[in-house]
Design an enzyme around this catalytic site. Structure first.
Site, PDB file in Angstrom:
ATOM      1  NE  ARG A  58      -6.150   0.938  12.490  1.00  0.00           N
ATOM      2  CZ  ARG A  58      -5.136   0.647  11.354  1.00  0.00           C
ATOM      3  NH1 ARG A  58      -4.316   1.737  11.745  1.00  0.00           N
ATOM      4  NH2 ARG A  58      -4.397  -0.727  11.188  1.00  0.00           N
TER       5      ARG A  58
ATOM      6  CE1 TYR B  99      12.638  31.918   3.072  1.00  0.00           C
ATOM      7  CE2 TYR B  99      12.933  29.733   3.011  1.00  0.00           C
ATOM      8  CZ  TYR B  99      11.999  30.957   1.448  1.00  0.00           C
ATOM      9  OH  TYR B  99      12.163  31.005   1.360  1.00  0.00           O
TER      10      TYR B  99
ATOM     11  CG  MET C 216       8.726  23.773  -1.768  1.00  0.00           C
ATOM     12  SD  MET C 216       7.603  24.934  -2.777  1.00  0.00           S
ATOM     13  CE  MET C 216       6.741  25.491  -1.440  1.00  0.00           C
TER      14      MET C 216
ATOM     15  CE  LYS D 284      -0.675  -0.334   4.959  1.00  0.00           C
ATOM     16  NZ  LYS D 284      -1.649  -0.395   5.969  1.00  0.00           N
TER      17      LYS D 284
END
Length: 376
Positions: free
Chosen positions: A138, A263, A311, A42
């Site tokens: 779950r 940053y 990014m 998956k």
């Protein structure tokens, strides 16, 4: 014409080693020699490429496990003919004819799915696994609900007669947690004496809880060489990492002591040094929360992350005497640098890091040699 070293198309790439995956599935088979193996692929093969992973591991698998019908249909379109189990089952009644058409197996975990099956008009019966909630809470039928759900499925003409029983661990990666043995006991008691195959163990269960192997094991993350236990690496478990995430140095900057980098000026140089800029960032799936000091493998050594992840770029402190140059390969994780180490630094798990490598990072698949394939 001489190539320009400053032009780096697709600098970031994920190199996938199929031989490592073959090695890993053989390790899992040795751990559960009397069980069938449902290979879990998956989430795009845990970020390694759904079709390529399935094609590689089909000769060593008895079935495949996926989460969504789209994944199953992709495998069928790629020519995968092994049984495919939808581990979350189906969501809408309209999906049921597709499951029959493509010979898929559904997990049934709730009354709504039983109702959909009962009222469907199908050309032939659908094979199903009944999911038992053994304690994770779950998905699945509570133990006391199992007899009624099983009776309803057996009475349904749309359900194939051989119904299996499936459950899932919540704490199997915690060796001292009593919940796991309690789940094994609950699952055993609920299914005892009932016809039908049983499956409980995923990666941690397969590796660490042999009493949970039953008829089928469902290894996932360990097939990709990543430990299911946060405190261990895959290598410590005898596994080989299948993904090597790399990029290249795109700039080398000389900075004076006290200069800010990145940053927010989170990191400042403590001495005159060289800063390397590497072409990868959170847009590629590298974790933005990686702290200063997170290691990157470059030219045979670890260099520390210096400043916030952008990014498209990260910056690392190369040191004042570095000889690294533009175009040099950097490894973000792989055999040289276990992904589990990076995961611990960002307070996550290796599963998340490999699954979130984005589509703009090309996957490059190494060729499996014939000796390795024959050894299977």
């Amino acid at each position: 014409m001489t190539s320009n070293p400053f032009i780096m198309t697709n600098a970031a790439k994920a190199v996938i080693d199929p031989e490592a995956m073959v090695h890993n599935i053989q390790v899992m088979r040795r751990q559960a020699p009397h069980s069938n193996v449902m290979t879990v692929v998956k989430s795009d093969g845990y970020g390694h490429g759904l079709v390529s992973v399935a094609t590689t591991l089909a000769p060593y698998s008895d079935a495949f496990g996926v989460a969504r019908i789209e994944e199953a249909l992709t495998l069928r379109q790629a020519g995968i003919n092994l049984p495919i189990v939808l581990l979350e089952g189906f969501y809408e009644a309209d999906e049921l004819p597709l499951l029959v058409e493509h010979q898929l197996t559904a997990t049934v975990h709730c009354d709504e799915q039983v109702t959909m099956l009962t009222h469907a008009a199908l050309s032939e019966p659908l094979p199903v696994w009944l999911k038992v909630d053994s304690g994770m809470h779950r998905l699945g039928f509570q133990p006391e609900q199992v007899p009624e759900a099983l009776a309803a499925l057996k009475a349904c003409d749309n359900v194939a007669p051989d119904i299996g029983f499936l459950s899932h661990f919540g704490c199997a990666d915690e060796m001292d947690n009593p919940i796991t043995q309690a789940q094994i006991d609950t699952f055993t008691k609920v299914t005892e004496g009932l016809p039908g195959e049983r499956s409980l163990a995923a990666s941690s269960g397969t590796l660490f809880w042999p009493q949970s192997h039953f008829d089928w094991v469902r290894p996932g993350i360990c097939l990709y060489g990543i430990s299911s236990r946060i405190e261990l690496t895959g290598e410590q478990l005898g596994l080989k990492p299948a993904m090597r995430l790399t990029s290249r140095v795109m700039a080398v900057r000389k900075l004076k002591a006290g200069e800010p980098v990145g940053y927010g000026a989170r990191w400042r140089t403590e001495r005159d040094t060289l800063i390397g800029v590497i072409a990868i960032g959170y847009g590629d799936g590298y974790p933005r929360l990686a702290p200063d000091g997170t290691p990157v493998w470059l030219n045979g050594r670890e260099v520390p992350l210096a400043g916030r992840v952008s990014m498209d770029m990260i910056t690392v402190d190369l040191g004042p005497d570095a000889t690294d140059k533009v175009g040099d390969e950097a490894v973000l994780w792989g055999p040289e640098l276990p992904v589990e180490r990076i995961a611990r630094l960002v307070d996550t798990i290796g599963y998340e890091l490999v699954c979130q490598v984005t589509g703009r990072v090309p996957r490059q698949y190494l060729t499996i040699n014939s000796d390795q394939r024959a050894a299977g």
